[in-house]
Each structure stands twice: as structure tokens, then as C-alpha cells.
Enzyme design. Structure first.
Site, PDB file in Angstrom:
ATOM      1  N   GLU A  68     -21.086 -16.892  -6.597  1.00  0.00           N
ATOM      2  CA  GLU A  68     -20.922 -15.857  -5.565  1.00  0.00           C
ATOM      3  C   GLU A  68     -20.679 -14.492  -6.197  1.00  0.00           C
ATOM      4  O   GLU A  68     -20.001 -14.417  -7.216  1.00  0.00           O
ATOM      5  CB  GLU A  68     -19.737 -16.240  -4.661  1.00  0.00           C
ATOM      6  CG  GLU A  68     -20.008 -17.528  -3.914  1.00  0.00           C
ATOM      7  CD  GLU A  68     -18.813 -18.009  -3.098  1.00  0.00           C
ATOM      8  OE1 GLU A  68     -17.831 -17.255  -2.947  1.00  0.00           O
ATOM      9  OE2 GLU A  68     -18.862 -19.142  -2.617  1.00  0.00           O
TER      10      GLU A  68
ATOM     11  N   HIS B 119     -19.447 -16.688   2.547  1.00  0.00           N
ATOM     12  CA  HIS B 119     -18.058 -17.123   2.320  1.00  0.00           C
ATOM     13  C   HIS B 119     -17.105 -16.480   3.336  1.00  0.00           C
ATOM     14  O   HIS B 119     -16.192 -15.737   2.958  1.00  0.00           O
ATOM     15  CB  HIS B 119     -17.621 -16.809   0.884  1.00  0.00           C
ATOM     16  CG  HIS B 119     -16.460 -17.662   0.441  1.00  0.00           C
ATOM     17  ND1 HIS B 119     -16.259 -18.041  -0.864  1.00  0.00           N
ATOM     18  CD2 HIS B 119     -15.423 -18.211   1.142  1.00  0.00           C
ATOM     19  CE1 HIS B 119     -15.163 -18.773  -0.946  1.00  0.00           C
ATOM     20  NE2 HIS B 119     -14.636 -18.891   0.262  1.00  0.00           N
TER      21      HIS B 119
ATOM     22  N   GLY C 224      -8.269 -33.494   3.577  1.00  0.00           N
ATOM     23  CA  GLY C 224      -6.935 -32.908   3.411  1.00  0.00           C
ATOM     24  C   GLY C 224      -6.578 -32.177   4.689  1.00  0.00           C
ATOM     25  O   GLY C 224      -6.968 -32.584   5.782  1.00  0.00           O
ATOM     26  N   ARG C 225      -5.836 -31.068   4.535  1.00  0.00           N
ATOM     27  CA  ARG C 225      -5.418 -30.299   5.714  1.00  0.00           C
ATOM     28  C   ARG C 225      -6.629 -29.806   6.501  1.00  0.00           C
ATOM     29  O   ARG C 225      -6.729 -30.007   7.715  1.00  0.00           O
ATOM     30  CB  ARG C 225      -4.574 -29.083   5.267  1.00  0.00           C
ATOM     31  CG  ARG C 225      -3.192 -29.433   4.774  1.00  0.00           C
ATOM     32  CD  ARG C 225      -2.560 -28.228   4.117  1.00  0.00           C
ATOM     33  NE  ARG C 225      -3.288 -27.878   2.917  1.00  0.00           N
ATOM     34  CZ  ARG C 225      -2.780 -27.947   1.677  1.00  0.00           C
ATOM     35  NH1 ARG C 225      -1.524 -28.278   1.496  1.00  0.00           N
ATOM     36  NH2 ARG C 225      -3.516 -27.642   0.637  1.00  0.00           N
TER      37      ARG C 225
ATOM     38  N   ARG D  10     -16.083 -25.456  -1.967  1.00  0.00           N
ATOM     39  CA  ARG D  10     -16.402 -24.574  -3.091  1.00  0.00           C
ATOM     40  C   ARG D  10     -17.829 -24.863  -3.547  1.00  0.00           C
ATOM     41  O   ARG D  10     -18.267 -26.020  -3.559  1.00  0.00           O
ATOM     42  CB  ARG D  10     -15.452 -24.816  -4.268  1.00  0.00           C
ATOM     43  CG  ARG D  10     -14.126 -24.113  -4.152  1.00  0.00           C
ATOM     44  CD  ARG D  10     -14.250 -22.581  -4.225  1.00  0.00           C
ATOM     45  NE  ARG D  10     -12.968 -21.895  -4.124  1.00  0.00           N
ATOM     46  CZ  ARG D  10     -12.428 -21.448  -2.994  1.00  0.00           C
ATOM     47  NH1 ARG D  10     -13.045 -21.612  -1.854  1.00  0.00           N
ATOM     48  NH2 ARG D  10     -11.267 -20.810  -3.011  1.00  0.00           N
TER      49      ARG D  10
HETATM   50  O1  A2R Z   1      -8.218 -36.790  -3.984  1.00  0.00           O
HETATM   51  P1  A2R Z   1      -6.993 -36.713  -3.126  1.00  0.00           P
HETATM   52  O2  A2R Z   1      -6.538 -38.054  -2.658  1.00  0.00           O
HETATM   53  O3  A2R Z   1      -5.931 -35.846  -3.744  1.00  0.00           O
HETATM   54  O4  A2R Z   1      -7.463 -35.936  -1.798  1.00  0.00           O
HETATM   55  C1  A2R Z   1      -7.795 -34.556  -1.828  1.00  0.00           C
HETATM   56  C2  A2R Z   1      -9.307 -34.314  -1.967  1.00  0.00           C
HETATM   57  N1  A2R Z   1      -9.741 -34.256  -3.357  1.00  0.00           N
HETATM   58  C3  A2R Z   1     -10.710 -35.020  -3.873  1.00  0.00           C
HETATM   59  N2  A2R Z   1     -11.487 -35.955  -3.325  1.00  0.00           N
HETATM   60  C4  A2R Z   1     -12.371 -36.575  -4.134  1.00  0.00           C
HETATM   61  N3  A2R Z   1     -12.532 -36.289  -5.435  1.00  0.00           N
HETATM   62  C5  A2R Z   1     -11.777 -35.343  -6.037  1.00  0.00           C
HETATM   63  N4  A2R Z   1     -11.945 -35.069  -7.328  1.00  0.00           N
HETATM   64  C6  A2R Z   1     -10.819 -34.656  -5.239  1.00  0.00           C
HETATM   65  N5  A2R Z   1      -9.917 -33.678  -5.498  1.00  0.00           N
HETATM   66  C7  A2R Z   1      -9.272 -33.444  -4.345  1.00  0.00           C
HETATM   67  O5  A2R Z   1      -9.511 -33.037  -1.344  1.00  0.00           O
HETATM   68  C8  A2R Z   1      -7.485 -33.916  -0.475  1.00  0.00           C
HETATM   69  O6  A2R Z   1      -7.596 -34.822   0.570  1.00  0.00           O
HETATM   70  C9  A2R Z   1      -8.554 -32.846  -0.303  1.00  0.00           C
HETATM   71  C10 A2R Z   1      -7.986 -31.445  -0.416  1.00  0.00           C
HETATM   72  O7  A2R Z   1      -7.085 -31.279   0.628  1.00  0.00           O
HETATM   73  P2  A2R Z   1      -5.896 -30.240   0.580  1.00  0.00           P
HETATM   74  O8  A2R Z   1      -5.247 -30.277  -0.751  1.00  0.00           O
HETATM   75  O9  A2R Z   1      -5.053 -30.450   1.798  1.00  0.00           O
HETATM   76  O10 A2R Z   1      -6.626 -28.836   0.635  1.00  0.00           O
HETATM   77  P3  A2R Z   1      -7.101 -28.003   1.912  1.00  0.00           P
HETATM   78  O11 A2R Z   1      -6.017 -27.078   2.318  1.00  0.00           O
HETATM   79  O12 A2R Z   1      -7.676 -28.909   2.935  1.00  0.00           O
HETATM   80  O13 A2R Z   1      -8.246 -27.118   1.242  1.00  0.00           O
HETATM   81  C11 A2R Z   1      -9.370 -27.719   0.608  1.00  0.00           C
HETATM   82  C12 A2R Z   1     -10.285 -26.728  -0.067  1.00  0.00           C
HETATM   83  C13 A2R Z   1      -9.612 -25.575  -0.792  1.00  0.00           C
HETATM   84  O14 A2R Z   1      -9.137 -25.930  -2.056  1.00  0.00           O
HETATM   85  C14 A2R Z   1     -10.705 -24.541  -0.885  1.00  0.00           C
HETATM   86  O15 A2R Z   1     -11.530 -24.788  -1.980  1.00  0.00           O
HETATM   87  C15 A2R Z   1     -11.468 -24.774   0.372  1.00  0.00           C
HETATM   88  O16 A2R Z   1     -11.088 -26.066   0.879  1.00  0.00           O
HETATM   89  O17 A2R Z   1     -11.193 -23.768   1.303  1.00  0.00           O
END
Ligand code: A2R
Length: 316
Positions: free
Chosen positions: A263, A281, A155-156, A234
Site C-alpha cells: 500500500e 484501506h 477474533g474480535r 492485511r
Molecule cells: O490464532 P489464534 O487462535 O490466536 O486466533 C487469532 C487469529 N490468528 C491466526 N489464525 C490463523 N493463523 C495465524 N497465524 C493466526 N494469527 C492470528 O486471528 C484471532 O482469532 C484472530 C485475530 O483476532 P484479534 O486478535 O481479536 O484481532 P482483531 O481485533 O479481530 O483484528 C484482526 C486484524 C488486525 O490485526 C488488523 O490486521 C486487521 O484485523 O484490522
């Protein structure tokens, strides 16, 4: 016009406290001698909720705030907020994406360097006086250049990590998301398959039911004996017990972790392992980045109450 009432259950960053004091009627619940009584008395006045850290916003709390419109969460991860319960009650939830991408990506690369080149251990060696008495720190088995990286969650932040890793001459072997993206990297529909093809796996997905224990014993086995696992997403995404077992048996080579399942409690077994690098963290934890995150919390609340729209909603 009366100012909207905003509830803050636990003390947040000064930018949020001061920004809310300026614009809203702020209920500083953490200062209340009897928070329950305050909720009973003022719950119906509350229009906004500012939250962050480990404080949970669940259905029970939402039920005590019948006129709540918005939950503004400090952090891009919002796993402590029951978004489904909020959505059912017509409550908007916001997070703080974007403003922390570079900081978290930098931390991921730092963690990777610390793990691959054993920088934390080497520093402890010097501080213990061992350089002078025992000689040079042993050569590290691993090096950054030429490693093959797989990103779980492109993602981002994942993309910011990929850019940085390329500068370190790390090959971006691919990524695993639920769906393919328009990026120049290979998409792996299967996480295990990707783990088999890489020697470095970075975890940067959000914590929720769909990601819980995605990195399990099978994935670690596939990552293999030269494998390095980095988790900046996480703690719940990695089966911590399986990881401890894999590190002990050298099923994988090493792990660098900024996040944990429970945590701030880190299992003593992990602390005792010399092939684990452990950070408390600190992914986004610089003053400039935390200020930017705090400002986005305030801006979400302000825009919501002024214009009826949120800047960075995760639902609605
Ligand atoms: O699955 P997609 O196509 O929506 O892609 C998202 C991916 N993602 C997953 N990949 C595989 N299995 C899953 N169950 C799943 N759920 C989500 O994670 C997307 O590419 C990525 C998250 O990216 P963003 O929404 O842009 O979040 P960001 O800002 O990069 O932050 C990611 C996480 C946060 O939620 C905090 O937990 C940590 O990094 O700081």
C-alpha cells in the site's frame, strides 16, 4: 514535575496531536527540517513514541531512543512495529483494539455485498450513462443469501463479521485460527479444508510472519469457481500474485479487497480485473471511529506515565 517527552515521527490524528500537546512534551518530528539531528539531540529524552499508518518502528529507531518506555500504535494491526525488538529493550507496545470492531465489520459486509452483487460496477454503469442507452444492468451470477462463509481469524472483528453475516442469511460454515475458541461455529484446524467447504472466505487475521501468504494458490483452488475472497485484515496474508492469477483464470469468482501487499500501490493487473472490488484501506476510516482510536492512543500513554500500566498492551 517535568512532563514526559513523547516523539511523534509522522503527523497523526488531531486527537492524538492535541492530546499529546496537552499532557506531554511533544516532539513533532514531521515538522523538523533535519529529523536525524533532532533524534541525535533529543533521542535520550524520549519516553514515549506515538505512531501509526505506514511509519515503521524498527530496531534502528529504538536504538536511538535508549530511554523509551512505550510505543503507542494507532490501529489494531501493529505490523509496522518490531514488537520483538521492543520487548527485548523492555519497551511496552500498545494498539487500539475493540473501538474499531464494528466499523471494520461493517466495511467487510459492505465489501462482500459490493463483490457478490457487483454494486460498484452497477453504479459505474449508471454513471457512464449506460442504463439509459443499453438497458438494465445484467443480473448478477451470485447472491448473498445462502452463501457459506469461512472466517480466517475469528477474533474480535471476525466475530462481529459473523454476527452481521448471519443477519444476511449467510451460513457461518466455520473458522480457522491457530487454536479453537468457545464459539458456536465449527473449528477448522486446516485452512485448505475450510476453503474447500465454503464459497466465501473472509480474511481478518493480523499481518505478521505467521500469517504471510496463508491464502496461497492452493487455498484459492480449494475455494473454487463460485468462491469469493474478502480481505479486510492485511495485504500480506494473501499471495497477491496467486490471487491475480486465480481471478484471471476464474479459479475463484471474485475478490473484495480493502488491503494490499504494497500500500498504497495497487497492481495495475488487479485494477484491470472486472471481478475485483478494491477499496483504499478504509476499514476503520470514519471520523467517529478514528477519533476513538486516537483517544485510546492518548489514554494508553497517559495511563502508562501516570500509573505505570498500559490499557491495551500487545506485549508485556
Ligand atoms: O490464532 P489464534 O487462535 O490466536 O486466533 C487469532 C487469529 N490468528 C491466526 N489464525 C490463523 N493463523 C495465524 N497465524 C493466526 N494469527 C492470528 O486471528 C484471532 O482469532 C484472530 C485475530 O483476532 P484479534 O486478535 O481479536 O484481532 P482483531 O481485533 O479481530 O483484528 C484482526 C486484524 C488486525 O490485526 C488488523 O490486521 C486487521 O484485523 O484490522
Amino acid at each position: 514535575m517535568t512532563r514526559p517527552t513523547v516523539l511523534m515521527p509522522s503527523r497523526m490524528h488531531d486527537v492524538v496531536v492535541e492530546g499529546c500537546e496537552e499532557r506531554f512534551e511533544l516532539i513533532r518530528l514531521w515538522e523538523a527540517a533535519d529529523p536525524d539531528a533532532v533524534l541525535a539531540e533529543r533521542g535520550a529524552d524520549v519516553r514515549g513514541l506515538a505512531t501509526g499508518g505506514h511509519h515503521t518502528v524498527d530496531a534502528a529507531l529504538l536504538d536511538r531512543l535508549p530511554n523509551l518506555q512505550i510505543v503507542a500504535n494507532f490501529g489494531v494491526g501493529y505490523d509496522t512495529v518490531d514488537v520483538e525488538a521492543a520487548t527485548e529493550r523492555g519497551v511496552i507496545v500498545t494498539n487500539t483494539p475493540g473501538v474499531l470492531d464494528d466499523e471494520v465489520a461493517d466495511t467487510a459486509l459492505g465489501l462482500m455485498l459490493m463483490t457478490v452483487r457487483e454494486l460498484g460496477r452497477a453504479e459505474r454503469y449508471l454513471r457512464a450513462g449506460r442504463w439509459a442507452t443499453e438497458g438494465n444492468y445484467p443480473l448478477t451470477d451470485l447472491t448473498m443469501t445462502g452463501r457459506r462463509l469461512g472466517i480466517l481469524g475469528l477474533g474480535r472483528i471476525g466475530e462481529a463479521i459473523a454476527k452481521r453475516a448471519e443477519a444476511f442469511k449467510v451460513t457461518i460454515a466455520g473458522y480457522h485460527n491457530r487454536s479453537r475458541k468457545d464459539v458456536p461455529y465449527r473449528y477448522y484446524p486446516s485452512l485448505v479444508e475450510m476453503a474447500r467447504d465454503v464459497d466465501t472466505l473472509v480474511v481478518v487475521v493480523p499481518g505478521n510472519a505467521s500469517t504471510r501468504h496463508l491464502v496461497n494458490a492452493e487455498v484459492l483452488e480449494a475455494l473454487g469457481p463460485d468462491g469469493v475472497l474478502i480481505n479486510i485484515g492485511r495485504g500480506t496474508v494473501v499471495d497477491e500474485a496467486a490471487l491475480i492469477a486465480a481471478l484471471k483464470t476464474r479459479t475463484i469468482r471474485a475478490a473484495g479487497l480493502d488491503v494490499f501487499e504494497d500500500e498504497p500501490n495497487v497492481p495495475q493487473e488487479l485494477i484491470d480485473l472486472d471481478n475485483a472490488v478494491l477499496l483504499p484501506h478504509v476499514g476503520s476510516a470514519s471520523k467517529p471511529t478514528r477519533r476513538a482510536m486516537g483517544q485510546l492512543v492518548v489514554d494508553n500513554l497517559t495511563t502508562w506515565f501516570a500509573e505505570g500500566r498500559a490499557l491495551t498492551p500487545v506485549n508485556g
